[in-house]
Write a protein that holds these residues in place. Structure first.
Motif, short mmCIF file in Angstrom:
data_model
loop_
_atom_site.label_atom_id
_atom_site.label_comp_id
_atom_site.label_asym_id
_atom_site.label_seq_id
_atom_site.Cartn_x
_atom_site.Cartn_y
_atom_site.Cartn_z
N UNK A 104 -2.83 6.84 6.00
CA UNK A 104 -4.17 7.13 5.47
C UNK A 104 -5.14 6.15 6.13
N UNK A 105 -6.13 6.62 6.87
CA UNK A 105 -6.98 5.73 7.66
C UNK A 105 -7.61 4.60 6.85
N UNK A 106 -8.07 4.88 5.64
CA UNK A 106 -8.70 3.83 4.85
C UNK A 106 -7.74 2.67 4.64
N UNK A 107 -6.49 2.97 4.28
CA UNK A 107 -5.51 1.91 4.04
C UNK A 107 -5.22 1.14 5.31
N UNK A 108 -5.10 1.85 6.43
CA UNK A 108 -4.83 1.17 7.70
C UNK A 108 -5.96 0.22 8.08
N UNK A 116 0.85 -1.18 0.00
CA UNK A 116 0.00 0.00 0.00
C UNK A 116 0.89 1.23 0.00
N UNK A 117 0.35 2.35 -0.45
CA UNK A 117 1.20 3.54 -0.58
C UNK A 117 1.51 4.20 0.75
N UNK A 118 0.51 4.29 1.66
CA UNK A 118 0.69 5.10 2.87
C UNK A 118 -0.26 4.61 3.95
N UNK A 119 0.28 3.94 4.96
CA UNK A 119 -0.56 3.39 6.02
C UNK A 119 -1.06 4.45 6.99
N UNK A 123 -1.31 -2.36 -4.62
CA UNK A 123 -1.93 -1.10 -5.00
C UNK A 123 -0.85 -0.18 -5.56
N UNK A 124 -0.50 -0.32 -6.83
CA UNK A 124 0.54 0.54 -7.41
C UNK A 124 -0.02 1.91 -7.76
N UNK A 125 0.80 2.94 -7.53
CA UNK A 125 0.40 4.30 -7.89
C UNK A 125 1.25 4.87 -9.01
N UNK A 126 2.45 4.34 -9.19
CA UNK A 126 3.36 4.94 -10.16
C UNK A 126 3.73 4.01 -11.32
N UNK A 127 3.83 2.70 -11.08
CA UNK A 127 4.21 1.78 -12.15
C UNK A 127 3.06 1.62 -13.13
N UNK A 128 3.39 1.57 -14.42
CA UNK A 128 2.35 1.31 -15.42
C UNK A 128 2.16 -0.19 -15.60
#
Length: 334
Positions: free
Chosen positions: A72-76, A67-70, A123-128
């Motif tokens: 962030x409450x939703x991700x946690x 995950x990108x950022x734990x 959950x990738x945010x940068x890789x295509x």
């Protein structure tokens, strides 16, 4: 001297094979026998050699979660649910925080993290998608979210556009006509901000309400981002009678800023969010929001990944699953 499986077998009065079956969570073992083995393990302090076992079986019974950022409450909250579901299936979850950095995402695909796990929730945010396909290896991957929607990959996601349309329609039905949107990205159409903005616009169109670009504010998806966005709207004199934060933390930041500025909620301005994080219920006033099926996402993504690992699911093309959603109508926008 280290305790061995033979020591456990002698103490429990069972065969070495029975001890092995218990350690590997074999399902066809009498509960009383299993308990004897577990008691012997606890009494002797036996620790399984997981490395040796994984070399023999080719499996670690570990799942990777990127995950990108734990923070962030939703991700946690999602990570917690995924771990609970995985444990019920006899798997554990290793979590990697990528920070949305391409190098970190790539190392999760082909580095030591990948070697320790039997499959990956990603959950990738940068890789295509082509980069991921070139480095995915042979172990299964299930994508989470909407960033990669490609027939080569399994995907579990939410109904972003439909849910945003529903919450906007709720605000419109309550008499709101100037609904500010926080967190949208200019020109985006297929990521979370773009899909949710599309749903917002569709609801406006259905209600015959005008779309005003001045009401769409780009900001960080954090509390301070939502607070700053609403503050800039108030300072600029733009009129609005409702706020739709594209996630709950932006909406909560907006709610706080409105209260600090002396705006009456929901009399003067209604506020709604998206995600139904735990904090939403305990805000004052409690936050109206979308519950995007987090439990279903956890259940179905874990099942799909384990089915791929264990050979139960053999479809050659990726399976795409959308979880259902539910409006949670509370005091901030009744």
């Amino acid at each position: 001297m280290a305790v061995t499986m033979n020591d456990v077998a002698r103490a429990a009065g069972v065969s070495l094979k029975t001890v092995s079956n218990v350690l590997n969570d074999y399902e066809f073992i009498r509960p009383a026998t299993k308990q004897k083995v577990l008691d012997a393990i606890a009494e002797l302090g036996y620790e399984a050699n997981l490395t040796a076992r994984s070399l023999r079986s080719g499996k670690t019974r570990m799942l990777g979660l990127v995950l990108s950022d734990l923070s962030i409450p939703y991700y946690g909250e999602l990570a917690s649910r995924l771990m609970t579901v995985a444990a019920s299936r006899g798997y554990r979850v290793l979590v990697e925080q990528s920070g949305g950095v391409a190098g970190h995402e790539l190392s999760a695909l082909q580095g030591p993290f990948r070697q320790l796990t039997d499959g990956l929730l990603f959950t990738p945010l940068t890789l295509d998608v082509d980069t991921i396909a070139a480095h995915q290896g042979i172990k299964p991957i299930v994508m989470l979210g909407e960033h990669i929607a490609d027939p080569r990959f399994d995907l579990v996601t939410m109904k972003n556009a439909e849910a945003a349309e529903a919450i906007t329609a709720h605000l419109l039905a309550g008499g709101r006509r100037r609904i500010a949107v926080l967190g949208a990205t200019a020109g985006a159409t297929t990521d979370s901000p773009g899909l949710r903005l599309n749903g917002y616009r569709k609801a406006l169109e259905a209600a015959g309400a005008e779309f005003d670009p001045a009401l769409v504010v780009q900001c960080d998806w954090r509390r301070d981002g939502g607070a700053s966005a609403v503050g800039s709207l108030l300072d600029s004199g733009v009129r609005f009678d409702a706020v739709f934060g594209l996630n709950d933390v932006m909406a909560l930041g907006a709610l706080h800023e409105l209260l600090v500025r002396g705006i009456r909620l929901p009399d003067d301005v209604a506020v709604a969010g998206f995600d139904d994080i735990d904090e939403a219920r305990f805000a004052s006033p409690a936050l109206t929001t979308v519950s995007p099926g987090m439990e279903e996402i956890a259940e179905r993504s874990i099942k799909l990944l384990i089915d791929r690992i264990e050979g139960v699911e053999t479809a050659s093309e990726g399976l795409h699953i959308e979880a259902g959603f539910e409006l949670k109508v509370r005091d901030s926008a009744p």
